[in-house]
Design a protein around this motif. Structure first.
Motif, mmCIF file in Angstrom:
data_model
loop_
_atom_site.group_PDB
_atom_site.id
_atom_site.type_symbol
_atom_site.label_atom_id
_atom_site.label_comp_id
_atom_site.label_asym_id
_atom_site.label_seq_id
_atom_site.Cartn_x
_atom_site.Cartn_y
_atom_site.Cartn_z
ATOM 1 N N SER A 79 0.832 -1.199 0.000
ATOM 2 C CA SER A 79 0.000 0.000 0.000
ATOM 3 C C SER A 79 0.874 1.260 0.000
ATOM 4 O O SER A 79 2.095 1.196 0.026
ATOM 5 N N ASN A 80 0.186 2.419 0.018
ATOM 6 C CA ASN A 80 0.896 3.706 0.020
ATOM 7 C C ASN A 80 0.911 4.335 1.413
ATOM 8 O O ASN A 80 1.317 5.482 1.584
ATOM 9 N N LYS A 81 0.491 3.576 2.422
ATOM 10 C CA LYS A 81 0.414 4.132 3.769
ATOM 11 C C LYS A 81 1.779 4.564 4.283
ATOM 12 O O LYS A 81 1.899 5.540 5.011
ATOM 13 N N LEU A 82 2.807 3.818 3.933
ATOM 14 C CA LEU A 82 4.168 4.163 4.324
ATOM 15 C C LEU A 82 4.961 4.757 3.167
ATOM 16 O O LEU A 82 6.158 5.009 3.288
ATOM 17 N N GLY A 83 4.276 4.942 2.044
ATOM 18 C CA GLY A 83 4.937 5.537 0.885
ATOM 19 C C GLY A 83 5.728 4.552 0.053
ATOM 20 O O GLY A 83 6.453 4.948 -0.855
ATOM 21 N N TYR A 84 5.597 3.220 0.337
ATOM 22 C CA TYR A 84 6.404 2.227 -0.383
ATOM 23 C C TYR A 84 5.795 1.854 -1.735
ATOM 24 O O TYR A 84 6.443 1.918 -2.770
ATOM 25 N N GLU A 85 4.511 1.439 -1.719
ATOM 26 C CA GLU A 85 3.860 0.895 -2.933
ATOM 27 C C GLU A 85 4.767 -0.144 -3.581
ATOM 28 O O GLU A 85 5.023 -0.120 -4.789
ATOM 29 N N ALA A 86 5.248 -1.054 -2.743
ATOM 30 C CA ALA A 86 6.201 -2.071 -3.216
ATOM 31 C C ALA A 86 5.523 -3.007 -4.223
ATOM 32 O O ALA A 86 4.419 -3.502 -3.977
ATOM 33 N N PRO A 87 6.188 -3.288 -5.360
ATOM 34 C CA PRO A 87 5.601 -4.158 -6.402
ATOM 35 C C PRO A 87 5.753 -5.642 -6.050
ATOM 36 O O PRO A 87 6.456 -6.407 -6.716
ATOM 37 N N ILE A 88 5.064 -6.034 -4.952
ATOM 38 C CA ILE A 88 5.167 -7.420 -4.481
ATOM 39 C C ILE A 88 4.164 -8.296 -5.222
ATOM 40 O O ILE A 88 2.983 -7.983 -5.306
ATOM 41 N N VAL A 89 4.662 -9.404 -5.743
ATOM 42 C CA VAL A 89 3.803 -10.359 -6.465
ATOM 43 C C VAL A 89 4.044 -11.754 -5.906
ATOM 44 O O VAL A 89 5.047 -12.007 -5.220
ATOM 45 N N VAL A 90 3.107 -12.659 -6.193
ATOM 46 C CA VAL A 90 3.223 -14.058 -5.761
ATOM 47 C C VAL A 90 3.469 -14.933 -6.987
ATOM 48 O O VAL A 90 2.765 -14.827 -7.988
ATOM 49 N N THR A 91 4.483 -15.777 -6.894
ATOM 50 C CA THR A 91 4.779 -16.712 -8.001
ATOM 51 C C THR A 91 4.603 -18.142 -7.498
ATOM 52 O O THR A 91 4.876 -18.450 -6.326
ATOM 53 N N ASP A 92 4.147 -19.010 -8.411
ATOM 54 C CA ASP A 92 3.897 -20.427 -8.096
ATOM 55 C C ASP A 92 2.983 -20.606 -6.886
ATOM 56 O O ASP A 92 3.048 -21.618 -6.173
ATOM 57 N N LYS A 93 2.162 -19.601 -6.640
ATOM 58 C CA LYS A 93 1.162 -19.620 -5.570
ATOM 59 C C LYS A 93 1.753 -19.766 -4.161
ATOM 60 O O LYS A 93 1.037 -20.047 -3.215
ATOM 61 N N LYS A 94 3.073 -19.538 -4.027
ATOM 62 C CA LYS A 94 3.644 -19.659 -2.676
ATOM 63 C C LYS A 94 4.885 -18.801 -2.429
ATOM 64 O O LYS A 94 5.347 -18.687 -1.306
ATOM 65 N N TYR A 95 5.437 -18.168 -3.473
ATOM 66 C CA TYR A 95 6.644 -17.357 -3.266
ATOM 67 C C TYR A 95 6.327 -15.871 -3.447
ATOM 68 O O TYR A 95 5.658 -15.486 -4.408
ATOM 69 N N TYR A 96 6.813 -15.068 -2.519
ATOM 70 C CA TYR A 96 6.690 -13.619 -2.635
ATOM 71 C C TYR A 96 7.975 -13.053 -3.245
ATOM 72 O O TYR A 96 9.081 -13.444 -2.852
ATOM 73 N N THR A 97 7.801 -12.135 -4.181
ATOM 74 C CA THR A 97 8.969 -11.502 -4.791
ATOM 75 C C THR A 97 8.574 -10.132 -5.338
ATOM 76 O O THR A 97 7.389 -9.776 -5.354
ATOM 77 N N TYR A 98 9.549 -9.354 -5.782
ATOM 78 C CA TYR A 98 9.283 -8.080 -6.439
ATOM 79 C C TYR A 98 9.207 -8.320 -7.943
ATOM 80 O O TYR A 98 10.048 -9.008 -8.517
ATOM 81 N N SER A 99 8.208 -7.705 -8.578
ATOM 82 C CA SER A 99 8.129 -7.807 -10.042
ATOM 83 C C SER A 99 9.304 -7.085 -10.683
ATOM 84 O O SER A 99 9.731 -7.423 -11.780
ATOM 85 N N ASP A 100 9.828 -6.077 -9.991
ATOM 86 C CA ASP A 100 11.024 -5.368 -10.437
ATOM 87 C C ASP A 100 12.195 -5.822 -9.561
ATOM 88 O O ASP A 100 12.280 -5.463 -8.381
ATOM 89 N N PRO A 101 13.116 -6.613 -10.087
ATOM 90 C CA PRO A 101 14.215 -7.142 -9.272
ATOM 91 C C PRO A 101 15.141 -6.061 -8.709
ATOM 92 O O PRO A 101 15.884 -6.311 -7.757
ATOM 93 N N GLU A 102 15.081 -4.836 -9.286
ATOM 94 C CA GLU A 102 15.934 -3.745 -8.810
ATOM 95 C C GLU A 102 15.298 -2.951 -7.671
ATOM 96 O O GLU A 102 15.931 -2.084 -7.068
#
Length: 314
Positions: free
Chosen positions: A32-55
């Motif tokens: 969310s934007n509550k802390l100003g992050y808006e981190a692009p967090i996505v779920v892969t293989d229905k169990k892993y959390y990662t950033y869609s942008d690796p940078e």
């Protein structure tokens, strides 16, 4: 969960672990934007959390425009105070902050301007005096008051730095003296630190209470607040009511013509007289008699100076 639990134990000594619900809540907060992050967090293989942008990293997250505006406003205030800063490091910090903000935002004129006077003397003593008070260090001070023809060098025990009307004073006690005194920083010529072992702490009332009945800084430990009754004409009354002369101010009477009578309970000192004289023909001292007499004499003396000037012109 294990990684976070280990981190909590190492950093905070907390060994109660962390729940799955807490982890999921934190991930949602990062998204969310509550802390100003808006981190692009996505779920892969229905169990892993990662950033869609690796940078991406929350450490590199840009400051939001709202936060940037708040920082700019705070910086404007800091700039006004920097001339009176007790900490020398503050000026460098302000420059760095200003440079960082300006590189991220168009330069805009400040909207906060505070009273200040960069030509004031004695500001260079703020830092050494602050440190001496904090560390309880006696000081050998070379001083020349306005009234004295010669300078004096004495040992003082410093207790408080106090500002009044954009001028700084040191509240202290002279060695082998019982009462407190104040030294104007702009009259200090030299300061040397003495041995800490000889410091005498102040054991009177706390300074918030000590100056509670005082306008300015001129006061001895024997002085007590007096009942001062003043009458202000109608045009000045709204100003006095919205900007009281002292926190003890009370409205005694409101006249039909709009003038008001007020009461303040303060020490009779030079600062009080100057405060009253600053209102010139808009105020009348009702009581006490000694203050009324003092103000009357000072006004008469001032009037005589104008009369003499007019006579010389003729």
């Amino acid at each position: 969960m294990e990684k976070v639990a280990n981190g909590l134990y190492e950093l905070e000594g907390i060994n109660s672990g962390v729940s799955k619900r807490t982890i999921q809540g934190d991930i949602q907060l990062m998204r969310s934007n509550k802390l100003g992050y808006e981190a692009p967090i996505v779920v892969t293989d229905k169990k892993y959390y990662t950033y869609s942008d690796p940078e991406y990293s929350i450490s590199n997250s840009p400051i939001s425009s709202t936060d940037m505006d708040k920082m700019k406003e705070a910086l404007d205030v800091l700039k006004q105070l920097s001339g009176f800063s007790i900490f020398n490091e503050m000026n460098e910090m302000i420059v760095k902050l200003d440079n960082k903000i300006l590189s991220s935002q168009d330069n805009k004129e400040g909207i906060v301007q505070m009273e200040g006077n960069s030509l004031l003397k004695g500001l260079e003593w703020l830092t050494p005096l602050y440190k001496a008070i904090k560390n309880e260090i006696p000081l050998l001070i070379r001083y020349k008051s306005f009234r004295s023809l010669s300078e004096n060098t004495e040992i003082y025990f410093p207790y408080l730095l106090k500002e009044y009307r954009n001028r700084w004073f040191l509240i202290c006690k002279k060695k082998k003296s019982q009462g407190l005194t104040n030294l104007a920083l702009d009259r200090i010529l030299e300061i040397d630190e003495m041995s800490k072992s000889n410091f005498e702490a102040y054991d009177g009332v706390n300074f918030e209470r000590y100056f509670a009945d005082t306008i300015g800084v001129s006061k001895t430990e024997r002085d007590r607040g007096n009942k001062i009754i003043l009458k202000f004409e109608a045009n000045t009354a709204p100003y006095i009511e919205t900007k009281p002369l002292h926190h003890s101010q009370q409205l005694v009477k409101r006249e039909v013509d709009g003038s008001i009578v007020i009461r303040i309970d303060v020490v009779h000192n030079l600062e009080l007289e100057r405060e009253i004289l600053g209102f010139a023909d808009c105020v009348e001292v009702i009581s006490p008699r000694i203050l009324r007499s003092r103000i009357k004499k000072r006004i008469a003396k001032n009037l005589a100076q104008y009369s003499e000037l007019e006579s010389n012109k003729n």
